[in-house]
Scaffold this motif. Structure first.
Motif, short mmCIF file in Angstrom:
data_model
loop_
_atom_site.label_atom_id
_atom_site.label_comp_id
_atom_site.label_asym_id
_atom_site.label_seq_id
_atom_site.Cartn_x
_atom_site.Cartn_y
_atom_site.Cartn_z
N VAL B 282 84.49 46.96 -13.53
CA VAL B 282 84.55 48.04 -13.05
C VAL B 282 82.92 48.32 -12.41
CG1 VAL B 282 84.33 50.54 -13.78
CG2 VAL B 282 86.10 49.06 -14.53
N LEU B 283 81.81 47.85 -12.90
CA LEU B 283 80.69 47.85 -12.32
C LEU B 283 80.79 47.31 -10.99
CD1 LEU B 283 78.04 47.27 -15.09
CD2 LEU B 283 78.56 49.31 -13.84
N ALA B 284 81.28 46.14 -10.84
CA ALA B 284 81.50 45.28 -9.59
C ALA B 284 82.17 46.51 -8.61
CB ALA B 284 82.14 44.05 -9.53
N GLY B 285 82.90 47.07 -9.01
CA GLY B 285 83.88 48.01 -8.16
C GLY B 285 83.15 49.26 -7.71
N GLY B 286 82.22 49.53 -8.62
CA GLY B 286 81.23 50.60 -8.37
C GLY B 286 80.41 50.27 -6.98
N LEU B 287 80.05 48.98 -7.16
CA LEU B 287 79.28 48.61 -5.84
C LEU B 287 79.86 48.61 -4.50
CD1 LEU B 287 77.47 45.32 -7.57
CD2 LEU B 287 76.37 47.54 -6.99
N PHE B 288 81.20 48.83 -4.47
CA PHE B 288 81.95 48.91 -3.20
C PHE B 288 81.71 50.26 -2.58
CE2 PHE B 288 85.67 45.75 -2.81
CZ PHE B 288 85.15 45.09 -3.87
N LEU B 289 81.26 51.13 -3.40
CA LEU B 289 80.79 52.36 -2.80
C LEU B 289 79.57 52.20 -1.77
CD1 LEU B 289 80.35 54.76 -5.76
CD2 LEU B 289 82.15 55.02 -3.74
N PHE B 290 78.81 51.32 -1.90
CA PHE B 290 77.57 51.19 -0.90
C PHE B 290 78.12 50.22 0.43
CE2 PHE B 290 76.03 51.62 -5.06
CZ PHE B 290 75.16 52.65 -4.89
N TYR B 291 79.47 49.87 0.40
CA TYR B 291 79.87 49.14 1.54
C TYR B 291 79.67 49.81 2.89
CZ TYR B 291 82.98 45.24 2.92
OH TYR B 291 83.42 44.01 3.32
N GLY B 292 79.69 51.09 2.69
CA GLY B 292 79.51 51.77 4.39
C GLY B 292 78.08 51.48 4.61
#
Lengths: 231, 492
Positions: B282-292
């Motif tokens: 889930v933490l890794a999933g949170g990092l996806f937020l910064f993809y932009g």
């Protein structure tokens, strides 16, 4: 309550279970004995539709388990510790089961108090995850979990293993009481001949997937079984 | 007494690999991964080679080593942090060896030795070795560059052993964050060169070779302490025992209003809070937020809407992609139990869908700061969010029916270990999750322009919501159809 017809299970051509006909009436405490590989767990898994039969059928309360899932509402099982949800506390696990079986949190809270002597003060209010309990305590928690909601059929695999002597005796009383009070049908498998003859009114002996003996328990049964297994 | 050797330990590891379920496939993944690592290796080698000329060109007249030294403190800081989270220290593996006639010191040495060949230790070697060679060629070989090189490697491997001791300590993490934060703060605000001391130390290493003694001492100290530490840990009530978890997420009564669905959602939240593996995912999933941040800020991607659509899908679907893809494997440990409970399949699946949809809404709210890149970017995020909400979640759950690799909940995943839970069918299902939105965007985009493409995504998402019930029924059918296959795979 349970009727089995022409039930076989093969794994790569090898027959591991072959039960032409077996009927277990309601309220019976049915004991299953046999050495490792006799097919006890396979039989339980077939009743619970966890594996598919090669031929034949199992009916629980006239419901064919392979065709309908209705049997789940009145059947419960505790086979091993994978039947617990390790990251829940005992209480959370019971509320979860209660919810699935239509029993409110409050009812569960009142009901589990009856099991305090069985739990011996080591299970409730521990603020521990189930995975952090000892093997014996996990077993106790699981067995009581199977009783939630007064199911008509309860399957227990090796319920006496890992329990301390006091609890083994209490468990026998518990099973007898539940069967008498609610007319529960119990299917119990065990390697412990003394306990299973003590608690079950019928014993079926399996060997290599076949029924070798099907006996009504009497005072002589234990002796007969011991005789059989010592050969 | 010393018949157990490293060879045995490697052979055990080999058997573990080849006897695991689906090992043929995993071998394929390993080969691919190997190629990927090789690719990065070459990349880093080239980077190391180019680094010298790059610094010479950008900052002429300076000594590249002194320039590097200023930045290395950040490198070591990040390195420590990444190691803290991802470097596995497999001490529990040795439990079965303890009652065998093997000396404890051998066991500990084995653990320490096996910890050396990792990516983390290879990285400085791969970058700095070519750098130093290029340096020597250009500036003439001298002893000081190599004492500097040796010093860095000693420090890096020292950190490797340090990880054994700090692996389980949250206090260390806080201390480290505090120290580093203060260090950076002071440096930036009042120019107090706290962190630069480290760089100065490295300078000394380079200028006067005898300073090499300090990294060497650090390395010896860390090996020694790790050895002593591990030896003390080889008891069931120490490092080998299961640590008792602290109770988290006790009061989730607010979900009770959704009755059965609430029960499942409560369980899922507890699953995430109380187990190591889902927490990591889930933490890794949170990092996806910064993809932009990576893509929206770059002008060269302005003309490629596909990049923006994919970024939007990742930003709003991080949880969906990382956590969602392991449904129902999260519950593989007790799937037998679940399958003989009176669980309405549909409610079970629906609860997962709600969880995913909730995560999409939450990520969308958290992505509002992307508004600074303009309204079109935001529209794009909202449209992809709607797609993920309406259809993406459902595709994820549908593919879950084919998910046949069991998962251990409370075990830390090693770096790259997530790939072991990766299967070809899962890969196939990534396509509709990412390609389908591109298709529904590009067709209207081609004919009517950007906003029509956005509308395409919106309408598809809405369609998913409209037919949610029908689609859910199809998914449930598929789960029921595959029940026994899933069970037998999970029981392996």
């Amino acid at each position: 309550m349970i009727s089995v017809r022409d039930l076989t299970k093969k794994y790569s051509g090898k027959v591991v279970l072959d039960l032409p006909a077996l009927d277990i009436p309601q309220g019976q405490r049915f004991g299953l004995v046999g050495n490792n590989g006799a097919g006890k767990t396979t039989f339980f898994n077939l009743i619970l539709d966890l594996i598919q039969a090669t031929t034949g059928q199992v009916k629980v309360n006239d419901i064919e388990v392979q065709k309908s899932e209705e049997w789940k509402s009145f059947t419960a099982a505790f086979i091993d510790e994978t039947y617990l949800i390790g990251y829940l506390t005992v209480e959370e696990y019971y509320y979860f089961l209660g919810n699935l079986r239509g029993i409110s949190k409050e009812e569960i809270q009142a009901w589990i108090q009856n099991f305090e002597p069985f739990f011996n003060g080591e299970i409730l209010n521990q603020k521990k995850y189930l995975r952090d309990l000892s093997k014996g305590n996990q077993k106790k928690a699981g067995i009581v979990g199977a009783l939630i909601g007064k199911p008509d059929v309860i399957l227990l695999d090796e319920p006496f293993a890992n329990l301390d002597p006091t609890t083994q005796i209490r468990l026998k009383t518990l099973i007898e009481e539940e069967a008498e009070k609610n007319g529960t049908t119990f299917l119990i498998s065990s390697h412990d001949l003394t306990h299973i003859t003590g608690v079950c009114d019928r014993i079926v002996l399996l060997e290599k997937g076949k029924i070798i003996q099907d006996i009504k328990t009497t005072s002589k049964t234990l002796n007969e079984l011991e005789q059989y297994f010592s050969n | 007494m010393n018949s157990y050797t490293l060879v045995d330990s490697i052979q055990l590891a080999k058997k573990k690999f080849f006897r695991a379920p689906q090992w043929e496939f995993k071998l394929g993944v390993k080969i691919l991964l190997g190629l990927l690592i090789l690719y990065f290796l070459v990349l880093f080698l080239l980077f190391g080679m180019g680094l010298f000329h790059f610094i010479e060109k950008k900052l002429p007249g300076t000594d590249p080593i002194l320039v590097l030294n200023q930045g290395l403190v950040y490198y070591f800081g990040t390195d420590l942090l990444i190691r803290y989270f991802f470097q596995a220290t497999p001490v529990t593996d040795v439990k079965p060896l303890l009652t065998q006639p093997i000396r404890k010191s051998t066991v500990v040495k084995g653990v320490l030795l096996r910890s050396i060949p990792t990516i983390f230790n290879a990285l400085p070697l791969v970058v700095l070795l070519p750098f130093c060679i290029v340096f020597s060629i250009n500036k003439g070989a001298n002893i000081s560059i190599w004492s500097w090189f040796a010093g860095i490697i000693f420090l890096s491997i020292g950190v490797n052993f340090l990880i054994f001791m700090i692996n389980k300590s949250k206090k260390f993490l806080l201390f480290f964050a505090f120290f580093f934060g203060i260090g950076i703060g002071l440096e930036k605000l009042i120019k107090l060169p706290l962190l630069s001391f480290f760089g100065k130390g490295l300078d000394a290493l380079y200028q006067e070779g005898y300073w090499l003694g300090i990294p060497l001492l650090f390395l010896l100290w860390s090996v020694h302490t790790a050895y002593q530490f591990l030896k003390r840990q080889l008891y069931l009530d120490k490092g080998l025992g299961m640590k008792r978890g602290k109770l988290l997420g006790e009061n989730l009564n607010l979900f009770d209003r959704w009755e059965e669905m609430g029960v499942f959602i409560k369980n899922d939240i507890r699953l995430i809070l109380r187990n190591i593996r889902p927490r990591q995912v889930v933490l890794a999933g949170g990092l996806f937020l910064f993809y932009g941040v990576l893509f929206f800020s770059q002008d060269q991607y302005k003309e490629i809407p596909a990049i923006h659509i994919l970024s939007g899908l990742f930003i709003t679907g991080g949880f969906m992609l990382t956590f969602g893809q392991y449904v129902p494997a999260w519950e593989s440990e007790y799937y037998n139990f679940l399958m003989c409970q009176n669980i309405p399949y549909k409610k079970y699946i629906k609860s997962k869908l709600y969880l995913i949809q909730f995560s999409v809404v939450l990520s969308t709210l958290l992505s509002l700061p992307y508004l600074i890149y303009g309204i079109d970017i935001m529209l794009n995020i909202l449209a992809t969010a709607l797609f993920n909400f309406g259809l993406g979640g459902m595709i994820t759950l549908f593919s879950g029916a084919f998910n046949t690799t069991p998962l251990k909940l409370n075990v830390k995943a090693k770096a790259f270990e997530n790939t072991q839970n990766f299967s070809f069918t899962q890969l196939l299902f990534v396509l509709p999750k990412l390609l389908l939105p591109l298709v529904v965007f590009y067709i209207p985009y081609y004919f009517y322009g950007y906003h029509a493409g956005i509308m395409g995504l919106v309408l598809t998402g809405l369609g998913g919501i409209l037919f949610q019930n029908y689609l859910l029924n199809r998914i449930v059918k598929m789960y029921q159809f595959r029940k026994h296959q899933t069970l037998s795979a999970f029981n392996k």
